[in-house]
Motif scaffolding. Structure first.
Motif, PDB file in Angstrom:
ATOM      1  N   GLY A 279       0.804  -1.203   0.000  1.00  0.00           N
ATOM      2  CA  GLY A 279       0.000   0.000   0.000  1.00  0.00           C
ATOM      3  C   GLY A 279       0.845   1.264   0.000  1.00  0.00           C
ATOM      4  N   ARG A 280       0.485   2.220   0.848  1.00  0.00           N
ATOM      5  CA  ARG A 280       1.193   3.495   0.893  1.00  0.00           C
ATOM      6  C   ARG A 280       2.608   3.349   1.406  1.00  0.00           C
ATOM      7  N   THR A 289      -0.065  -0.520  -5.296  1.00  0.00           N
ATOM      8  CA  THR A 289       0.309  -1.716  -4.555  1.00  0.00           C
ATOM      9  C   THR A 289      -0.607  -1.855  -3.341  1.00  0.00           C
ATOM     10  N   PRO A 290      -1.824  -2.306  -3.525  1.00  0.00           N
ATOM     11  CA  PRO A 290      -2.783  -2.375  -2.418  1.00  0.00           C
ATOM     12  C   PRO A 290      -2.406  -3.454  -1.414  1.00  0.00           C
ATOM     13  N   ARG A 291      -2.997  -3.328  -0.229  1.00  0.00           N
ATOM     14  CA  ARG A 291      -2.847  -4.380   0.768  1.00  0.00           C
ATOM     15  C   ARG A 291      -3.456  -5.660   0.210  1.00  0.00           C
ATOM     16  N   PRO A 298      -1.614 -10.595  10.517  1.00  0.00           N
ATOM     17  CA  PRO A 298      -2.235  -9.346  10.978  1.00  0.00           C
ATOM     18  C   PRO A 298      -1.764  -8.121  10.196  1.00  0.00           C
ATOM     19  N   TRP A 299      -2.677  -7.540   9.453  1.00  0.00           N
ATOM     20  CA  TRP A 299      -2.364  -6.341   8.684  1.00  0.00           C
ATOM     21  C   TRP A 299      -2.088  -5.161   9.612  1.00  0.00           C
ATOM     22  N   LEU A 300      -2.849  -5.057  10.696  1.00  0.00           N
ATOM     23  CA  LEU A 300      -2.709  -3.907  11.577  1.00  0.00           C
ATOM     24  C   LEU A 300      -1.304  -3.804  12.151  1.00  0.00           C
ATOM     25  N   MET A 301      -0.764  -4.933  12.620  1.00  0.00           N
ATOM     26  CA  MET A 301       0.575  -4.897  13.215  1.00  0.00           C
ATOM     27  C   MET A 301       1.630  -4.508  12.174  1.00  0.00           C
ATOM     28  N   ALA A 306       5.202  -0.417  10.003  1.00  0.00           N
ATOM     29  CA  ALA A 306       5.646   0.369   8.851  1.00  0.00           C
ATOM     30  C   ALA A 306       5.507   1.863   9.129  1.00  0.00           C
ATOM     31  N   ARG A 307       4.405   2.247   9.776  1.00  0.00           N
ATOM     32  CA  ARG A 307       4.205   3.668  10.077  1.00  0.00           C
ATOM     33  C   ARG A 307       5.254   4.167  11.070  1.00  0.00           C
ATOM     34  N   ALA A 308       5.562   3.349  12.078  1.00  0.00           N
ATOM     35  CA  ALA A 308       6.579   3.738  13.052  1.00  0.00           C
ATOM     36  C   ALA A 308       7.938   3.916  12.383  1.00  0.00           C
ATOM     37  N   LYS A 309       8.289   2.984  11.504  1.00  0.00           N
ATOM     38  CA  LYS A 309       9.559   3.087  10.795  1.00  0.00           C
ATOM     39  C   LYS A 309       9.569   4.300   9.867  1.00  0.00           C
TER      40      LYS A 309
END
Length: 377
Positions: A279-280, A289-291, A298-301, A306-309
């Protein structure tokens, strides 16, 4: 036979990073001059000191193998940030001895560019244009055609029971915001199986020292086709990496490893780049590049990680000057646009002509430039 007395004294500096070492040895071999290998190890914190103090502290160097002292070399070949403290020490020694020492640096230097006679870099790094800077398409490597053919011949009988065609899968690890986690490993297993299954072929899988153990376990559990797996962590005395380069009809490489991409593309075979992100947060840098809902890890984890990195990377980029940044996407885009690779899951253009092996053009040009700067005594 050449008289060594008329040849430059060459030192090849090897760190604990295999990719950097392969580049150093590739260039040292190509020059055709005798060379000495010096393996070195830095103290902890050397990279931080390299940024803050410009690699000027001899104390940053913990150990050097061999006879590290006079007579000092005429030429030093080094690669990667870890080598800068030892390069600085050699420069100081040369000045004290009034002995000119040429230094060739492969990668992105953190000290001033003028400290090196020649800098050979790739598009993943932001290195300003300068008379002593040379930019090449991909990192240098030692995957020679003759070595690949020899290893392929040795390994062919061992995997002859596996149905053809073969697709090799080469795994790195993580880079920047991207991680080869369980979700990415499962995606890779399903995508690689999906590429091979319609052909009735097999996968030849080879990982590296950077590959997480958990990633290999998840990958193996989710494969759906015949395969041979080499796991670096099992410390086997025989690594089939070169053999798989030669035996495979197509190759898949995780998008974090520029060295493995260079070696794969040098074969001229179809190369698929595996996107470690989604995705993003995908490596492709595009919303195309979608999920992938088919992967039930688990997609959320994965998204939170990824967001934290991503936040961490932005903070680092805000602090460090632009020339310290790294953007592997520049190499990915270049390879895709040139038709030398596609993202795993995409089709090669139907009109794609066979891509000839890259050969040794880059290393020959670098060697010629070095010879032009050296004065043979």
């Amino acid at each position: 036979m050449s008289d060594r007395r008329n040849l430059p004294r060459v030192w090849a500096l090897l760190s604990e990073t295999p990719g950097d070492n392969a580049q150093v040895l590739a260039l040292a071999d190509a020059l055709g001059w005798p060379f000495e290998i010096h393996r070195f190890k830095n103290r902890r914190g050397a990279m931080v000191a390299n940024i803050l103090l410009r690699a000027t502290l001899p104390a940053m160097l913990e150990h050097v193998s061999g006879d590290f002292g006079p007579p000092w070399p005429d030429l030093v070949i080094a690669a990667g940030t870890p080598s800068e403290p030892i390069c600085a020490q050699i420069r100081r020694a040369g000045r004290r001895a009034k002995h000119p020492i040429h230094q060739v640096f492969l990668g992105r230097p953190w000290v001033a560019l003028e400290q090196y006679d020649l800098i050979v870099t790739t598009p993943q790094y932001w290195v300003p244009q300068a008379p002593n800077v040379m930019t090449i398409e991909l990192p240098l490597h030692r995957a020679r055609g003759a070595d690949i053919a020899r290893e392929a011949a040795r390994w062919a009988p061992r995997i002859a029971h596996l149905p053809r065609p073969y697709v090799a899968v080469f795994l790195g690890g993580g880079i920047s915001r991207y991680t080869l986690d369980s979700r990415a490993s499962k995606r890779l297993a399903l995508k690689a199986s999906g590429l091979v299954a319609p052909t009735g072929g097999s996968l030849l899988i080879c990982n590296s020292y950077r590959t997480p153990r958990r990633a290999m376990k998840v990958l193996a559990e989710n494969l759906r086709v015949p395969r041979h797996i080499y796991d670096w962590h099992q410390k086997s005395s025989e690594n089939p990496y070169l053999a798989f380069l030669g035996l495979a009809d197509e190759l898949i490489v995780t998008g974090d490893s520029m060295s493995m991409l260079a070696e794969a593309c040098s074969t001229g075979k179809p190369v698929h780049i595996f996107d470690l992100g989604e995705g993003r947060y995908g490596m492709r840098g595009t919303p195309a590049t979608p999920r992938e809902a088919v992967v039930r890890h688990p997609w959320l984890m994965s998204a939170l990680r990824a967001r934290a990195k991503n936040i961490e990377l932005k903070l680092v980029r805000a602090v460090l000057p632009a020339r310290f940044h790294r953007e592997t996407g520049n190499i990915h885009r270049q390879l895709v646009q040139a038709g030398r690779a596609v993202w795993l899951g995409d089709e090669f253009p139907p009109e794609r002509a066979p891509v000839p092996p890259n050969g040794s053009r880059d290393v020959d040009e670098i060697s010629a430039r070095i010879r032009g700067r050296m004065t043979l005594g």
